[in-house]
Design a protein around this motif. Structure first.
Motif, short mmCIF file in Angstrom:
data_model
loop_
_atom_site.label_atom_id
_atom_site.label_comp_id
_atom_site.label_asym_id
_atom_site.label_seq_id
_atom_site.Cartn_x
_atom_site.Cartn_y
_atom_site.Cartn_z
N VAL A 31 -10.93 -4.06 -15.42
CA VAL A 31 -11.16 -2.67 -15.81
C VAL A 31 -10.62 -1.71 -14.76
O VAL A 31 -10.14 -0.61 -15.07
N SER A 35 -19.07 -2.24 -15.24
CA SER A 35 -18.37 -3.23 -16.06
C SER A 35 -18.94 -4.63 -15.87
O SER A 35 -18.93 -5.44 -16.80
N ARG A 63 -21.75 -4.65 -18.18
CA ARG A 63 -21.26 -4.66 -19.57
C ARG A 63 -20.79 -6.05 -19.97
O ARG A 63 -21.03 -6.49 -21.10
N ALA A 75 -14.58 -8.04 -15.47
CA ALA A 75 -14.95 -6.72 -14.95
C ALA A 75 -13.88 -6.17 -14.03
O ALA A 75 -13.58 -4.96 -14.04
#
Length: 250
Positions: free
Chosen positions: A202, A188, A191, A199
């Motif tokens: 998540v 994440s 991402r 992040a």
């Protein structure tokens, strides 16, 4: 003792898998893009087993071919290929998505897997043995909004795995497709382009899978008796019921 080549071996699932197979006494070929990190991981694992490192980007076919061709003769007989390298970039609707992000995901998750596999499969076919592990995702099972290209890239991994199995079973080569759910790694963070706060959300409110959990699953598949092929494996954390639904504690 097997010779196991792992792409994306410098962090996350790849590194955890390299560590586990090293502890089990296998010879490990670790692959990655960052020379200094590769050297660090090699030093760490070398106390457990024989380790060889290859620096290349799976998205570059010439680099892939040159790196694998550079393996010393005693390392060329790769028994197990673990196609772990991959990425996710961005979480936006298609209309607002970055084409650079799309290219990175398709090049890494799909073309990179194909490039490495194409380079090693002929050698496995010559020996009539081998095992290919492809790391897909539960994102292949259910497309979700704002992650369409990532989901598509992982669905491609499922299809490629199935095709490999159809083409390679007669040559004694096993193929396994693994679909992890939410795993607490740098996934994440990549991402969201380094946004640590975003992040962290998540993985908040539940216990995500660990990289070691996926490594255990990979090892189970590789160490299964030769007459056994685990074709597909889906692994969720207990709090995740399907790709889009995670039950978090208040």
């Amino acid at each position: 003792m097997k010779t196991i080549l792992i792409t994306g071996a410098t962090s996350g699932i790849g590194k955890a898998t390299a560590e586990l197979f090293a502890k089990q006494g296998n010879r490990i070929i670790i692959c990655g893009r960052r020379a200094e990190v590769l050297e660090s991981v090699k030093k760490e694992l070398s106390v457990l087993t024989e380790v060889f490192s290859l620096k290349f980007d799976v998205r570059n076919l010439e680099e892939v071919e040159n790196a694998i061709a550079s393996l010393p003769q005693e390392w060329k007989n790769v028994d197990v290929l673990i196609n772990n390298a991959g990425n996710a970039h961005g979480l936006e609707p298609l209309s607002a998505g970055s084409t650079d992000d799309w290219d990175s995901m398709i090049d890494g998750n799909v073309k990179g897997l194909l490039y490495v596999s194409k380079t090693l499969i002929p050698m496995m076919k010559e020996r009539s043995s081998g095992h290919i592990i492809n790391i897909s995702s539960v994102a292949a099972r259910q497309t979700y909004a704002n992650g369409v290209v990532y989901c598509a890239s992982k669905k491609a991994v499922d299809v490629i795995s199935e095709g490999m199995r159809i083409e390679l079973t007669e040559f004694g080569i096993r193929v396994t497709n693994i679909q992890p759910g939410a795993v607490s790694t740098d996934f994440s963070l990549v991402r969201f382009k380094g946004d640590q706060e975003r992040a962290a959300t998540v993985y908040a409110g539940y216990e995500a899978l660990k990289a070691e959990d996926i490594a255990d699953a990979i090892a189970y598949c590789v160490n299964a008796p030769q007459h056994v092929t685990v074709s597909d494996m889906t692994i969720y954390p207990s709090a995740q019921s399907e790709p889009r639904t995670i039950h978090r504690k208040e």
